[in-house]
Design a protein around this motif. Structure first.
Motif, short mmCIF file in Angstrom:
data_model
loop_
_atom_site.label_atom_id
_atom_site.label_comp_id
_atom_site.label_asym_id
_atom_site.label_seq_id
_atom_site.Cartn_x
_atom_site.Cartn_y
_atom_site.Cartn_z
N ALA A 1 -8.34 3.22 -5.61
CA ALA A 1 -7.57 4.55 -5.75
C ALA A 1 -6.99 4.65 -7.20
N GLN B 1 -6.39 16.00 2.72
CA GLN B 1 -5.18 16.54 2.08
C GLN B 1 -5.12 18.01 2.15
N TYR C 1 -8.06 11.03 -5.05
CA TYR C 1 -8.24 10.90 -6.53
C TYR C 1 -9.44 10.64 -6.75
N GLU D 1 1.08 4.01 -3.12
CA GLU D 1 0.60 5.31 -3.05
C GLU D 1 1.70 6.26 -3.60
N SER D 2 3.05 5.83 -3.30
CA SER D 2 4.22 6.64 -3.98
C SER D 2 4.10 6.65 -5.53
N PRO E 1 0.71 -1.28 -0.28
CA PRO E 1 0.13 0.13 0.09
C PRO E 1 0.64 1.26 -0.18
N GLU E 2 1.88 1.54 1.06
CA GLU E 2 2.66 2.69 1.04
C GLU E 2 3.58 2.61 -0.43
N SER F 1 -9.99 7.98 -1.60
CA SER F 1 -8.54 8.78 -1.69
C SER F 1 -8.85 10.09 -2.14
N GLU G 1 1.44 8.64 -6.72
CA GLU G 1 1.61 9.96 -6.83
C GLU G 1 2.35 10.48 -7.94
N THR H 1 -2.25 -4.83 -7.78
CA THR H 1 -2.15 -3.23 -7.80
C THR H 1 -3.17 -2.58 -8.29
N THR I 1 -6.48 -1.25 -7.34
CA THR I 1 -7.03 -0.68 -6.19
C THR I 1 -8.01 0.47 -6.49
#
Length: 418
Positions: A230, A325, A290, A182-183, A178-179, A288, A186, A226, A228
Motif C-alpha cells: 500500500a 471505499q 491507493y 494506515e493512519s 497495520p492500523e 488498497s 491517510e 513500514t 508495504t
C-alpha cells in the motif's frame, strides 16, 4: 543571507531537529524543544546577516547539538528527571543520534506519533505539518483554510492528548503496526491532495505540500517495517500526479483540464518511477484504495492524447475503488467517466446518489458535473443553473475562472439557439 533561504532551511531541518531532540528528551518536553529549535533559527537569521557560514546545514546541526545541553540545563534547573548527559558515553550517544540514518528514524517515530489514532483526525495533519515538516502556524492555516487560532488549538489539543494518553515515541510493532500505518498513509495522502488540488484561493497547486508528502512517504519505504504494498502504491500515485503538475496551468496561469493539457510537459522520469513503484505494489495480491487510484492515474498517463483514453477501464477501476471505499466523490467521478462514454443515463444515476453537501468544500465539483450532464442532453437552462451553483461554491480563483469560461460558452450557445 536572504530570508527565503532561512525559511527553506527551517522548513527542511527544523523537523529533523525537533524529532532528534524529542528522541533524547521525550514527548513530555515537546513544547520546550520546539521553542528551542525556533530560537536556533532566529539566532541564525541574525548572525548570518553579516556572513553566511560555509556549510549552513552543518552549522544548524551543531547548533541543534548545543541546544541539547541548553535544554538539559533548563530542565535540570526545573528538577526534571533526565539522563546524565555529562558522562562522555552519553555525549557520544547524542552525537550518534545526529547521523543521517538516526535522524530518519527519529522523524519516522514522529510521523507515527503525529498520526496516532488517539489524536483527533482533524489534529493529525496540523500536528504532522508542524512537528515533522516544520510548517509555521500561518502556513498550516493557509494550507488547510483554517484560522490560525484554530490551528493553535489543534496543536495544543494534540500535545495534551499525547501527554494524557502516554503515547510513546516509537514505531509500533506487531499487530499494532497495520492500523497505525494506515493512519499515517491517510495523513500523507491528505497532505499531498491538498497540494495537488489546493483549496487555497489563489494557488491551484501547492508544490511544497506535494513534495513534503512524497518525502515522508519515501521514509516509509526505506524502513523494512513500514515498506508495504500500500505504501508503494501511495508513492506511485504521488509520482503519477506530480508528473502532471507543470501541465495543470498555462502560461497565463489558467487552469487546464486533462483534455487541453500539453502532454509534452508531463515529467516522464516521474511516470517511470511511478511505474516501478506500482510493479512493487502489485507483488501483493491484496489491493488498497491507493492501488486503484494509482491505476486510474496511470491509465490517464498511458493515453497519448485525450481521445485515446480508455474510459471503460477507468470506470472499472473506480468501481473497484468505490467497493472498498464508498465515498461520494467517486460517484461524481464515475458520472464524469460515463459522460465521456456518452452513457448519459448512467451518469445521471450516479449523480442522483450524491448530495452536494456530501462533498463539503468541493461541492462545486458536483454542480459542475451536473451542468455537464444537462449540457450533454441539451438542457441549457439547467446546465446554466448548475454552473451558477458551482460558481457560488468554488473557492479557488483559478477554478472559478475556469467555470466562468464554461458558463460563457453555455450562454453563447443559448443565444445562438434563440
Amino acid at each position: 543571507m536572504e530570508s527565503k533561504l532561512i525559511d527553506h532551511l527551517f522548513r527542511y531541518h527544523s523537523g529533523k531537529m525537533v524529532s532528534v531532540l524529542t528522541r533524547i528528551f521525550g514527548l513530555a518536553h515537546l513544547e520546550i524543544i520546539e521553542d528551542a529549535v525556533q530560537d536556533t533559527f532566529i539566532k541564525a537569521s541574525i548572525s548570518w546577516r553579516q556572513q553566511q557560514p560555509q556549510h549552513p546545514e552543518a552549522w544548524l546541526t551543531q547548533a541543534a547539538k548545543n541546544r541539547v545541553l541548553d535544554i538539559f540545563r533548563k530542565l535540570k534547573a526545573e528538577k526534571k528527571q533526565l539522563p546524565n548527559l555529562q558522562q562522555s558515553r552519553d555525549f557520544i550517544a547524542v552525537n550518534e543520534l545526529f547521523l543521517d540514518t538516526e535522524i530518519e528514524d527519529a522523524q519516522l517515530r514522529m510521523i507515527f506519533t503525529a498520526c496516532h489514532p488517539n489524536l483527533d483526525p482533524r489534529d493529525r495533519i496540523s500536528f504532522a505539518l508542524k512537528t515533522v515538516s516544520g510548517f509555521s502556524i500561518k502556513e498550516i492555516s493557509s494550507a488547510l483554510l483554517t484560522k490560525e487560532e484554530t490551528v493553535k488549538k489543534r496543536l495544543l489539543r494534540a500535545r495534551k492528548t499525547i501527554k494524557e494518553s502516554h503515547i510513546k515515541f516509537h514505531i509500533p510493532q506487531g499487530n499494532a503496526l497495520p492500523e497505525r500505518l494506515e493512519s499515517v498513509m491517510e495523513v500523507l495522502y491528505l497532505i499531498f491532495n491538498e497540494g495537488f488540488h489546493s483549496n487555497s484561493k489563489e494557488n491551484l497547486v501547492r508544490k511544497e505540500l506535494c513534495g513534503e508528502a512524497m518525502r515522508l512517504c519515501k521514509m516509509l519505504l526505506k524502513n523494512t517495517h513500514t515498506r508495504t504494498s500500500a505504501a508503494y502504491a501511495l508513492f506511485a500515485l504521488m509520482c503519477f500526479h506530480s508528473a502532471r503538475l507543470e501541465a495543470k496551468t498555462n502560461a497565463e496561469n489558467e487552469l487546464l483540464d486533462l483534455k487541453h493539457q500539453d502532454r509534452s510537459l508531463w515529467h516522464f522520469p516521474l511516470i517511470q518511477l511511478g511505474n516501478t513503484m506500482m510493479t512493487k505494489a502489485v507483488s501483493d495480491t491484496e489491493y488498497s484504495c491507493y492501488h486503484y487510484e494509482a491505476a486510474i492515474a496511470a491509465e490517464h498517463l498511458r493515453a497519448s492524447n485525450f481521445d485515446e483514453t480508455d474510459w471503460t477501464k477507468i470506470l472499472y477501476w473506480y468501481q473497484c475503488l468505490y467497493a472498498i471505499q464508498p465515498m461520494p466523490i467517486y460517484k461524481v467521478t464515475m458520472a464524469v467517466v460515463c459522460l465521456q462514454n456518452l452513457n448519459f443515463a448512467q451518469a445521471k444515476n450516479h449523480l442522483d446518489q450524491v448530495e452536494a453537501n456530501d462533498l463539503s468544500q468541493r461541492s462545486y465539483l458536483y454542480y459542475g458535473t451536473l451542468s455537464d450532464y444537462y449540457y450533454a442532453i441539451k438542457n441549457l437552462e439547467k446546465a446554466i443553473l448548475n454552473i451558477d451553483l458551482a460558481l457560488e461554491t468554488v473557492i479557488n480563483s483559478l477554478e472559478k475562472e475556469y467555470l466562468e469560461k464554461k458558463r460563457t460558452v453555455l450562454i453563447q450557445r443559448k443565444e445562438t439557439i434563440k
